[in-house]
Design a protein around this motif. Structure first.
Motif, PDB file in Angstrom:
ATOM      1  N   SER A 180      90.240 -29.114  63.864  1.00 53.56           N
ATOM      2  CA  SER A 180      89.682 -30.229  63.110  1.00 53.56           C
ATOM      3  C   SER A 180      88.208 -30.463  63.460  1.00 53.56           C
ATOM      4  CB  SER A 180      90.485 -31.504  63.404  1.00 53.56           C
ATOM      5  OG  SER A 180      89.752 -32.659  63.052  1.00 53.56           O
ATOM      6  N   GLN A 181      87.355 -30.387  62.448  1.00 53.04           N
ATOM      7  CA  GLN A 181      85.923 -30.628  62.674  1.00 53.04           C
ATOM      8  C   GLN A 181      85.696 -32.070  63.119  1.00 53.04           C
ATOM      9  OE1 GLN A 181      83.674 -28.132  62.708  1.00 53.04           O
ATOM     10  NE2 GLN A 181      82.280 -29.649  63.550  1.00 53.04           N
ATOM     11  N   GLU A 182      86.481 -32.982  62.595  1.00 52.04           N
ATOM     12  CA  GLU A 182      86.371 -34.391  62.989  1.00 52.04           C
ATOM     13  C   GLU A 182      86.652 -34.549  64.489  1.00 52.04           C
ATOM     14  OE1 GLU A 182      88.691 -38.580  62.187  1.00 52.04           O
ATOM     15  OE2 GLU A 182      88.633 -37.117  60.575  1.00 52.04           O
ATOM     16  N   LEU A 183      87.692 -33.908  64.978  1.00 48.40           N
ATOM     17  CA  LEU A 183      88.025 -33.975  66.400  1.00 48.40           C
ATOM     18  C   LEU A 183      86.940 -33.303  67.239  1.00 48.40           C
ATOM     19  CD1 LEU A 183      90.241 -34.791  68.486  1.00 48.40           C
ATOM     20  CD2 LEU A 183      91.126 -32.462  68.236  1.00 48.40           C
ATOM     21  N   LYS A 184      86.445 -32.161  66.768  1.00 49.00           N
ATOM     22  CA  LYS A 184      85.398 -31.439  67.496  1.00 49.00           C
ATOM     23  C   LYS A 184      84.129 -32.290  67.626  1.00 49.00           C
ATOM     24  CE  LYS A 184      84.873 -27.124  66.112  1.00 49.00           C
ATOM     25  NZ  LYS A 184      84.924 -25.845  65.392  1.00 49.00           N
ATOM     26  N   MET A 185      83.776 -33.004  66.582  1.00 46.68           N
ATOM     27  CA  MET A 185      82.597 -33.887  66.620  1.00 46.68           C
ATOM     28  C   MET A 185      82.861 -35.086  67.541  1.00 46.68           C
ATOM     29  SD  MET A 185      80.240 -32.501  64.785  1.00 46.68           S
ATOM     30  CE  MET A 185      79.080 -33.814  64.492  1.00 46.68           C
ATOM     31  N   LYS A 186      84.024 -35.668  67.412  1.00 48.08           N
ATOM     32  CA  LYS A 186      84.368 -36.872  68.164  1.00 48.08           C
ATOM     33  C   LYS A 186      84.368 -36.623  69.676  1.00 48.08           C
ATOM     34  CE  LYS A 186      88.289 -40.008  68.719  1.00 48.08           C
ATOM     35  NZ  LYS A 186      89.630 -40.332  68.232  1.00 48.08           N
ATOM     36  N   PRO A 209      79.118 -28.312  68.144  1.00 50.92           N
ATOM     37  CA  PRO A 209      80.424 -28.720  67.627  1.00 50.92           C
ATOM     38  C   PRO A 209      80.871 -27.948  66.385  1.00 50.92           C
ATOM     39  CG  PRO A 209      78.803 -30.489  67.398  1.00 50.92           C
ATOM     40  CD  PRO A 209      78.148 -29.385  68.152  1.00 50.92           C
ATOM     41  N   GLU A 210      79.961 -27.237  65.734  1.00 47.33           N
ATOM     42  CA  GLU A 210      80.328 -26.436  64.564  1.00 47.33           C
ATOM     43  C   GLU A 210      80.742 -25.022  64.929  1.00 47.33           C
ATOM     44  OE1 GLU A 210      77.298 -28.062  64.729  1.00 47.33           O
ATOM     45  OE2 GLU A 210      77.894 -29.810  63.564  1.00 47.33           O
ATOM     46  N   ASP A 211      80.587 -24.638  66.194  1.00 47.61           N
ATOM     47  CA  ASP A 211      80.932 -23.289  66.656  1.00 47.61           C
ATOM     48  C   ASP A 211      82.408 -23.002  66.313  1.00 47.61           C
ATOM     49  OD1 ASP A 211      81.618 -20.992  68.134  1.00 47.61           O
ATOM     50  OD2 ASP A 211      80.299 -21.531  69.793  1.00 47.61           O
ATOM     51  N   PRO A 212      82.689 -21.941  65.550  1.00 41.69           N
ATOM     52  CA  PRO A 212      84.078 -21.654  65.167  1.00 41.69           C
ATOM     53  C   PRO A 212      84.956 -21.254  66.359  1.00 41.69           C
ATOM     54  CG  PRO A 212      82.600 -19.932  64.374  1.00 41.69           C
ATOM     55  CD  PRO A 212      81.736 -21.012  64.949  1.00 41.69           C
ATOM     56  N   ASN A 213      84.347 -20.849  67.467  1.00 41.91           N
ATOM     57  CA  ASN A 213      85.108 -20.491  68.663  1.00 41.91           C
ATOM     58  C   ASN A 213      85.521 -21.731  69.468  1.00 41.91           C
ATOM     59  OD1 ASN A 213      86.311 -18.435  70.203  1.00 41.91           O
ATOM     60  ND2 ASN A 213      84.594 -18.365  71.617  1.00 41.91           N
ATOM     61  N   PHE A 236      79.540 -29.063  77.104  1.00 39.44           N
ATOM     62  CA  PHE A 236      80.215 -27.951  76.428  1.00 39.44           C
ATOM     63  C   PHE A 236      79.223 -26.876  75.978  1.00 39.44           C
ATOM     64  CE2 PHE A 236      83.829 -30.871  74.653  1.00 39.44           C
ATOM     65  CZ  PHE A 236      84.248 -31.130  75.941  1.00 39.44           C
ATOM     66  N   SER A 237      77.923 -27.203  75.968  1.00 37.48           N
ATOM     67  CA  SER A 237      76.895 -26.268  75.490  1.00 37.48           C
ATOM     68  C   SER A 237      76.859 -24.980  76.292  1.00 37.48           C
ATOM     69  CB  SER A 237      75.521 -26.930  75.531  1.00 37.48           C
ATOM     70  OG  SER A 237      75.480 -28.011  74.635  1.00 37.48           O
ATOM     71  N   GLN A 238      77.359 -25.001  77.504  1.00 40.26           N
ATOM     72  CA  GLN A 238      77.362 -23.767  78.290  1.00 40.26           C
ATOM     73  C   GLN A 238      78.395 -22.762  77.770  1.00 40.26           C
ATOM     74  OE1 GLN A 238      78.605 -24.384  82.442  1.00 40.26           O
ATOM     75  NE2 GLN A 238      79.371 -26.388  81.828  1.00 40.26           N
ATOM     76  N   TRP A 239      79.345 -23.223  76.954  1.00 42.39           N
ATOM     77  CA  TRP A 239      80.371 -22.340  76.410  1.00 42.39           C
ATOM     78  C   TRP A 239      80.294 -22.190  74.891  1.00 42.39           C
ATOM     79  CZ3 TRP A 239      82.112 -26.312  79.844  1.00 42.39           C
ATOM     80  CH2 TRP A 239      82.371 -25.855  81.135  1.00 42.39           C
ATOM     81  N   PHE A 240      79.740 -23.213  74.218  1.00 36.92           N
ATOM     82  CA  PHE A 240      79.734 -23.232  72.754  1.00 36.92           C
ATOM     83  C   PHE A 240      78.338 -23.499  72.222  1.00 36.92           C
ATOM     84  CE2 PHE A 240      83.800 -25.006  74.283  1.00 36.92           C
ATOM     85  CZ  PHE A 240      84.653 -24.009  73.844  1.00 36.92           C
TER      86      PHE A 240
END
Length: 140
Positions: free
Chosen positions: A91-97, A110-114, A103-107
């Protein structure tokens, strides 16, 4: 203790502790790792990469166990043991929330499909180490 009182105790522990242990099944044996957990009621969410072995493990066997709450010296810390079913939540909503800059060290963002979440729906929650009291179990 009533189920409602037990649920309140469990929610109190879950809401105060983000770091816990997620155990999945790999080759018919437990495979545990520390994860960061977020909650909505009794449902847990933990961020992960789509291309990790835990995703393969959960796709093969969705049964998981989570430990949350055991910190400090451990002697007086109540904690919960959650047995449940994990699923993938994109869920993009959950990813944004739930996005955090750490998390930037891994992704890439928030739009990163991984970047996805494992959603854990509890089936049984046990609360343990409650100041000498016996463990209690909430079956959902």
């Amino acid at each position: 203790m009533s189920n409602q009182d037990l649920k309140e105790k469990i929610l109190n522990i879950i809401s105060k502790h983000k770091l816990g242990v997620l155990s999945s099944v790999e080759n018919n044996k437990p495979h545990s790792r520390y994860m960061t957990f977020y909650s909505e009621g009794l449902t847990l969410f933990t961020p992960t990469k789509m291309d990790t072995e835990k995703i393969e493990e959960i796709e093969a066997n969705a049964s998981v166990s989570v430990l949350l709450g055991y910190e400090d010296k451990g002697q007086d810390d109540a904690y919960v043991e959650i047995s449940g079913i994990a699923s993938i939540n994109k869920s993009q909503e959950l990813k944004m929330k739930l996005w955090e800059e750490s998390f930037s060290q891994w992704f890439k963002g928030p739009e990163d499909p991984n970047y996805i979440f494992l959603q854990i729906q509890p089936e049984i929650i046990r609360i343990l180490n409650t100041h000498g009291e016996s463990s209690e179990e909430l079956v959902l």
